[in-house]
Design a protein around this motif. Sequence first.
Motif, short mmCIF file in Angstrom:
data_model
loop_
_atom_site.label_atom_id
_atom_site.label_comp_id
_atom_site.label_asym_id
_atom_site.label_seq_id
_atom_site.Cartn_x
_atom_site.Cartn_y
_atom_site.Cartn_z
N ALA A 362 -6.23 46.47 -46.74
CA ALA A 362 -7.48 45.90 -47.92
C ALA A 362 -8.35 45.35 -45.96
N ASP A 363 -9.82 44.92 -47.07
CA ASP A 363 -11.07 44.14 -46.25
C ASP A 363 -10.37 42.51 -46.24
N ASP A 364 -11.13 41.79 -45.23
CA ASP A 364 -10.35 40.46 -45.36
C ASP A 364 -10.69 38.92 -46.66
N ASP A 365 -11.87 39.92 -47.51
CA ASP A 365 -11.86 39.60 -48.97
C ASP A 365 -10.46 40.02 -49.95
N GLY A 366 -9.48 41.67 -49.94
CA GLY A 366 -8.48 41.99 -50.74
C GLY A 366 -9.28 43.52 -50.91
N ARG A 382 -1.83 40.39 -50.47
CA ARG A 382 -1.08 41.08 -49.99
C ARG A 382 0.08 41.92 -49.98
N VAL A 383 -0.26 43.34 -50.40
CA VAL A 383 1.27 44.15 -50.37
C VAL A 383 2.14 44.03 -49.43
N GLU A 384 1.07 44.09 -48.16
CA GLU A 384 2.00 44.68 -47.18
C GLU A 384 1.83 43.83 -46.02
N PRO A 385 3.02 44.15 -45.01
CA PRO A 385 3.67 42.87 -44.01
C PRO A 385 2.10 42.85 -43.13
N THR A 386 2.43 41.52 -42.69
CA THR A 386 1.46 41.46 -41.99
C THR A 386 0.95 42.17 -40.67
N TYR A 396 -5.14 34.14 -40.77
CA TYR A 396 -5.01 35.64 -41.61
C TYR A 396 -4.77 35.19 -42.51
N ALA A 397 -5.45 35.67 -44.14
CA ALA A 397 -5.13 35.62 -45.02
C ALA A 397 -5.22 34.73 -45.98
N SER A 398 -5.84 33.27 -44.85
CA SER A 398 -5.43 32.09 -45.25
C SER A 398 -6.94 31.83 -46.68
#
Length: 417
Positions: A362-366, A382-386, A396-398
Motif C-alpha cells: 500500500a501507499d503511504d495514504d493506504g 495495516r494488514v501486513e507487518p511493517t 512509518y504509518a504514524s
Amino acid sequence: MTGRQLTLATTTRPTLDSDIAFIGGGFRTTTFLASAPALLLRRVRVYERGTTMGPGGFARYGITTTSIGSRFFKHLDLSGPFVPRGRSSALTDVARAEQPVAMDRLATALTTLGRTLQDALGADGVRLGSTVVAVHADRDRHRVDVRLADGSTESGRHAVLATGRTERAHPELACWRPKVLLSGTVISTAHRSETKDRLLAAGGRPVVVAGSSHSAMSALQILLDLRAELRAEHPGAPLPSVQVVRRGPARLMYDSADLARCGQVPGRERPFDPASDVCPTTGIVYRDSGLRHRSRALYCALWAGELPGATLVDAPVLAVAADRFEEAALVVQALGYHGQAPDLYVDGALVRPGDSPDRLLADDDGALLVNGVAHPLLSVLRVEPTPLDRRDNTAYASDLYQRLAERLAAQFVEAGA
C-alpha cells in the motif's frame, strides 16, 4: 472528460449498498473509525467474520500486550458518538495505561468501542458472521463488489481491507507438519486445555519452539505456565522440557543508542546498526522489531540459563536442528505473520489470490498498490507487518489514519457525492 465520466457514472449506476466497505471489523477498523468520526456521516458497512466488532483476534490471546496500552488508542477521537466512551473506565484505563496490559483488558476496551460503532452504524451498517471471499473493483463503473461466503454480493464505492494477519505453515517445518502447532494456537485461551493435554501426553519428550520473536516468547511463557500446572496436578508425571531454536541473536529494544552500546551483550543479541536500527525521531534502538517488556525479560533469562526446564538452541537455518525437531513430541512455529485478504480482482482480472505469498502493498495514504500503481477504489489498513526496510522507524504509518481519512473524504467530494 473526467467530469463527464463522473456525471454519467452517477446517473447510470444502480444504488450501491455502501460508500465505504470495511473488510474486517477488528482492531484496525474500530480504531480507525474512532479516529475519524466524520466518516460515519457516510454510508459505512463493516463485514466481520466473528460475532463481535472490535477485539478481533485479541480476544483469544491469554497473554500480555507487547506494547503499552495507550499505544493502541493513540488516534482515538472522543467526539460525536464516542463522547460517552470517554466515561468508560474499561476503555480509558487501557487508553491511558503507560505499561503493557492483559490482552483480555485490551479486548474488553475494543469491544466497548465496537459497540459504540455498531450503535452509530445501525443494523444495516454491520454484517457480523460474514466472511468476504472476494473483492471486485471496477474503475469504469466506479464500483466495488464484495462477495461473501454465503454466495451473496454487495456493492460499494470503496473497499478498505482490514483483514489482519495470520501464520502460515512454514516450508522449513514441512517434514514435521503433523506435530506442528502455530504460536497463535498455543497462546489462545480456546486451545489452552488441548495444549495442556498434549504436553502431558508427550511422556517427557521435549517441545521445540521455532523462533525467538515476541510470539515465541509468548508461547514459551504459556508452555512454562502449563508445565507448572501439570506438575501440581500430576506429581511424578514425566513432563517435557522446552527448547527454543533461534536462527540468530535476537533484537532487544533500548531507549537510546547510548544505552544499547552500554547494554548489548555479545551472543545474546544482534548488534544494532545506527543507520538502520535506530528510530530517527525517538532515538529508540529496535523500536518495533526488538523484544521489550515481558518478552525481553523472558528471553534474557532463557539466554542466561535461568529458566528451569527451558534451553536456547542456535540454528542459523532450521535444518541444523533437524534432530531436535525429530525427537520433539510437539513443535511450536513462531516464525512470523503474513497479511490475510480475500481474492482481489481489478477490472475483471484476478490480481492477487487470497493465498498469494506476495505481500499486500500500500501507499503511504493506504491506497492499495496494484503493479506499483495506487488503486483509487481499494485501500489497505495495516494488514501486513511493517516492511523490513521501514521498521523501527516511528515515522512509518504514524499519520496513516489521518491520510487515509482525508483521501476517503476527498473521493466523495471529487465524485460530487
